[in-house]
Design a protein around this motif. Structure first.
Motif, PDB file in Angstrom:
ATOM      1  N   TYR A 170      15.817  -2.088 -37.118  1.00  0.00           N
ATOM      2  CA  TYR A 170      16.162  -1.412 -38.375  1.00  0.00           C
ATOM      3  C   TYR A 170      15.748   0.056 -38.404  1.00  0.00           C
ATOM      4  CZ  TYR A 170      16.812  -6.170 -40.133  1.00  0.00           C
ATOM      5  OH  TYR A 170      17.229  -7.461 -40.311  1.00  0.00           O
ATOM      6  N   ASP A 179      14.405   0.986 -47.227  1.00  0.00           N
ATOM      7  CA  ASP A 179      14.889   0.044 -48.227  1.00  0.00           C
ATOM      8  C   ASP A 179      14.723  -1.401 -47.786  1.00  0.00           C
ATOM      9  OD1 ASP A 179      16.776   0.566 -46.211  1.00  0.00           O
ATOM     10  OD2 ASP A 179      18.408  -0.230 -47.434  1.00  0.00           O
ATOM     11  N   TYR A 203      25.557  -1.634 -31.176  1.00  0.00           N
ATOM     12  CA  TYR A 203      24.101  -1.436 -31.213  1.00  0.00           C
ATOM     13  C   TYR A 203      23.457  -1.665 -29.838  1.00  0.00           C
ATOM     14  CZ  TYR A 203      24.999  -1.474 -36.195  1.00  0.00           C
ATOM     15  OH  TYR A 203      25.506  -1.196 -37.440  1.00  0.00           O
ATOM     16  N   ARG A 227      14.293   2.572 -41.868  1.00  0.00           N
ATOM     17  CA  ARG A 227      14.972   2.404 -43.147  1.00  0.00           C
ATOM     18  C   ARG A 227      14.001   1.855 -44.183  1.00  0.00           C
ATOM     19  NH1 ARG A 227      18.151   1.596 -38.983  1.00  0.00           N
ATOM     20  NH2 ARG A 227      20.169   2.663 -38.934  1.00  0.00           N
ATOM     21  N   SER A 248      29.888  -4.916 -38.508  1.00  0.00           N
ATOM     22  CA  SER A 248      28.603  -5.103 -39.184  1.00  0.00           C
ATOM     23  C   SER A 248      28.755  -4.761 -40.657  1.00  0.00           C
ATOM     24  CB  SER A 248      27.542  -4.200 -38.555  1.00  0.00           C
ATOM     25  OG  SER A 248      26.383  -4.150 -39.374  1.00  0.00           O
ATOM     26  N   ARG A 249      28.073  -5.519 -41.491  1.00  0.00           N
ATOM     27  CA  ARG A 249      27.957  -5.174 -42.912  1.00  0.00           C
ATOM     28  C   ARG A 249      26.584  -5.632 -43.384  1.00  0.00           C
ATOM     29  NH1 ARG A 249      31.862  -9.429 -43.065  1.00  0.00           N
ATOM     30  NH2 ARG A 249      30.982 -11.349 -43.973  1.00  0.00           N
ATOM     31  N   PRO A 250      26.052  -5.032 -44.449  1.00  0.00           N
ATOM     32  CA  PRO A 250      24.688  -5.361 -44.879  1.00  0.00           C
ATOM     33  C   PRO A 250      24.495  -6.860 -45.098  1.00  0.00           C
ATOM     34  CG  PRO A 250      25.433  -3.389 -45.997  1.00  0.00           C
ATOM     35  CD  PRO A 250      26.624  -3.919 -45.244  1.00  0.00           C
ATOM     36  N   GLY A 258      22.817  -7.148 -40.401  1.00  0.00           N
ATOM     37  CA  GLY A 258      23.487  -5.872 -40.604  1.00  0.00           C
ATOM     38  C   GLY A 258      22.817  -5.061 -41.711  1.00  0.00           C
ATOM     39  N   PHE A 259      22.757  -3.752 -41.504  1.00  0.00           N
ATOM     40  CA  PHE A 259      22.153  -2.860 -42.508  1.00  0.00           C
ATOM     41  C   PHE A 259      23.121  -1.749 -42.914  1.00  0.00           C
ATOM     42  CE2 PHE A 259      20.622  -1.949 -38.198  1.00  0.00           C
ATOM     43  CZ  PHE A 259      21.164  -0.687 -37.983  1.00  0.00           C
ATOM     44  N   GLU A 260      24.364  -1.827 -42.434  1.00  0.00           N
ATOM     45  CA  GLU A 260      25.367  -0.818 -42.748  1.00  0.00           C
ATOM     46  C   GLU A 260      26.738  -1.404 -42.424  1.00  0.00           C
ATOM     47  OE1 GLU A 260      24.726   2.459 -40.096  1.00  0.00           O
ATOM     48  OE2 GLU A 260      24.932   1.226 -38.297  1.00  0.00           O
ATOM     49  N   THR A 261      27.781  -0.738 -42.884  1.00  0.00           N
ATOM     50  CA  THR A 261      29.137  -1.115 -42.495  1.00  0.00           C
ATOM     51  C   THR A 261      29.510  -0.295 -41.268  1.00  0.00           C
ATOM     52  OG1 THR A 261      29.735  -1.651 -44.763  1.00  0.00           O
ATOM     53  CG2 THR A 261      31.540  -1.239 -43.226  1.00  0.00           C
ATOM     54  N   SER A 262      29.750  -0.973 -40.144  1.00  0.00           N
ATOM     55  CA  SER A 262      29.944  -0.279 -38.881  1.00  0.00           C
ATOM     56  C   SER A 262      30.636  -1.195 -37.873  1.00  0.00           C
ATOM     57  CB  SER A 262      28.596   0.179 -38.323  1.00  0.00           C
ATOM     58  OG  SER A 262      28.721   0.685 -37.013  1.00  0.00           O
TER      59      SER A 262
END
Length: 307
Positions: free
Chosen positions: A300, A305, A243, A303, A266-268, A235-239
Motif C-alpha cells: 500500500y 487512509d 503492480y 497511503r 483494480s478497484r478499491p 485494491g486501493f485505486e482504479t487501475s
C-alpha cells in the motif's frame, strides 16, 4: 442437472439451509449452536412491525440482505431506528436479516472438511482481521485457549455432521470478551480464511476438497510450520496496473509465497491476490504486527487512509 444424474459436492440439499442468511440462522438455532439475536423482515408489508422488531433485536444492529452478499456487500452496521428504516427503504424493502451487533474481541474462522465416509478433518482455528468488512489478514493459529478451540471444534463438527456434507466448509465466528464463540456465517466452499493452507498445512483446503469429493481419504490438516500469516492484497485505486514492482518486493520477503489472481482491473477493496508468510517460530503480538506493517507497507505504500 441433478435429476439427470449429475453429482454436486457439496450436495444441493446441504446448500438449501445455508444460501439464505435467515435460513442459516434458523438452522444453527435448531442445532443449538450459539448465534447473535436475530429476526427477519420480508417486505414493506412488515413496516408496521419494524420498530417492535428492532427493539427485540436491540441497537446497534447489523442489517443484512438475506442472499448474495459477500465481502461486506449487503451488510450495514446501524445505530438507530431511523437508519434502519432508511437503509431498508434504499434496498426497496427486499427481505432482510436483522442481527444484534456483537461487541466481539476478535473474529475467528475454521476450515473443516468431511469425506463421503463421514471422516472429518478440522484445520487450525485462525484469527481473521477484517477492515471495512473485508478480510485483510489471517493469522494461523489463533492465539486462543483450549476452551475456545473446543467450542469451535464442536460447532464445526456439529454442522458438518448434521448437514451430512461432502466437501470443505469455511465457518466464520465471533469471540466475545468472556471467551464465548458465536457463529457468524457458514460458507460451504473453499474460503479466503483458508488460503494460508496452500503453504502452511500438509494438505491445502483445495486438495482436501478434491480428496473429499473423489472418495479419497482426507489428508492431514496440521500446520507444517509454527505460525503463518496471510495478507490479502486489496485494491486501493482504479487501475489496470499489474503492480509488478510491489509483487517483486513481496516475493523477496523471507518465506513469502505470493499468489496473483490475474484480474485485469483494480478497484478499491477488490481482492487482487494474497501473500502468505510461513514462520519457523511463533512471534509475540508486537513482532507479528511489525511483520504485518512491513508486508502492507510494500503493497500500500504510505497511503494514510488505510487502517
Amino acid at each position: 442437472l441433478e435429476q439427470q444424474g449429475v453429482q454436486f459436492y457439496p450436495q444441493l440439499r446441504c446448500l438449501e439451509p445455508l444460501l439464505d442468511k435467515f435460513d442459516q440462522r434458523l438452522y444453527c438455532q435448531r442445532l443449538g449452536l450459539p448465534s447473535p439475536q436475530f429476526a427477519t423482515l420480508n417486505s414493506d408489508a412488515d413496516l408496521p412491525q419494524l420498530e417492535k422488531t428492532v427493539t427485540t433485536v436491540g441497537l446497534p444492529l447489523a442489517l443484512k440482505t438475506r442472499r448474495h452478499g459477500y465481502d461486506g456487500q449487503g451488510t450495514f452496521i446501524l445505530k438507530d431506528l431511523d437508519a434502519v428504516r432508511a437503509t431498508w427503504a434504499s434496498l426497496e424493502y427486499q427481505p432482510i436479516l436483522l442481527e444484534a451487533f456483537v461487541p466481539f474481541e476478535r473474529e475467528l474462522a475454521i476450515m473443516a472438511a468431511r469425506s463421503k465416509a463421514g471422516e472429518i478433518a478440522l484445520y487450525p482455528v485462525v484469527e481473521s482481521q477484517q477492515i471495512d468488512q473485508v478480510c485483510r489478514r489471517v493469522i494461523a493459529p489463533a492465539d486462543v485457549g483450549d476452551r475456545v478451540r473446543q467450542q469451535v471444534a464442536h460447532i464445526a463438527t456439529t454442522l458438518l455432521s448434521s448437514l451430512d456434507v461432502v466437501g470443505i466448509c469455511g465457518i466464520e465466528l465471533f469471540l466475545t470478551a468472556d471467551d464465548q464463540v458465536l457463529v457468524n456465517e457458514i460458507a460451504p466452499r473453499t474460503h479466503n480464511s483458508g488460503h494460508y493452507t496452500l503453504d502452511a498445512c500438509k494438505t491445502s483446503q483445495f486438495e482436501q476438497q478434491l480428496r473429499a469429493v473423489s472418495g479419497l481419504p482426507l489428508g492431514s490438516s496440521e500446520l507444517n510450520c509454527a505460525q503463518a500469516l496471510m495478507v490479502n492484497l486489496l485494491g486501493f485505486e482504479t487501475s489496470s496496473s499489474d503492480y509488478g514492482e510491489q509483487r517483486a518486493a513481496l516475493s523477496a520477503l523471507p518465506n513469502a509465497h505470493l499468489y496473483w489472481y490475474g484480474k485485469g482491473e483494480s478497484r478499491p477493496g477488490r481482492k487482487l491476490g494474497h501473500v502468505t508468510l510461513t514462520c519457523d517460530l511463533t512471534y509475540p503480538p508486537n513482532e507479528l504486527n511489525q511483520l504485518i506493517r512491513q508486508v502492507e507497507a510494500l503493497w500500500y505504500g504510505k497511503r494514510s487512509d488505510l487502517k
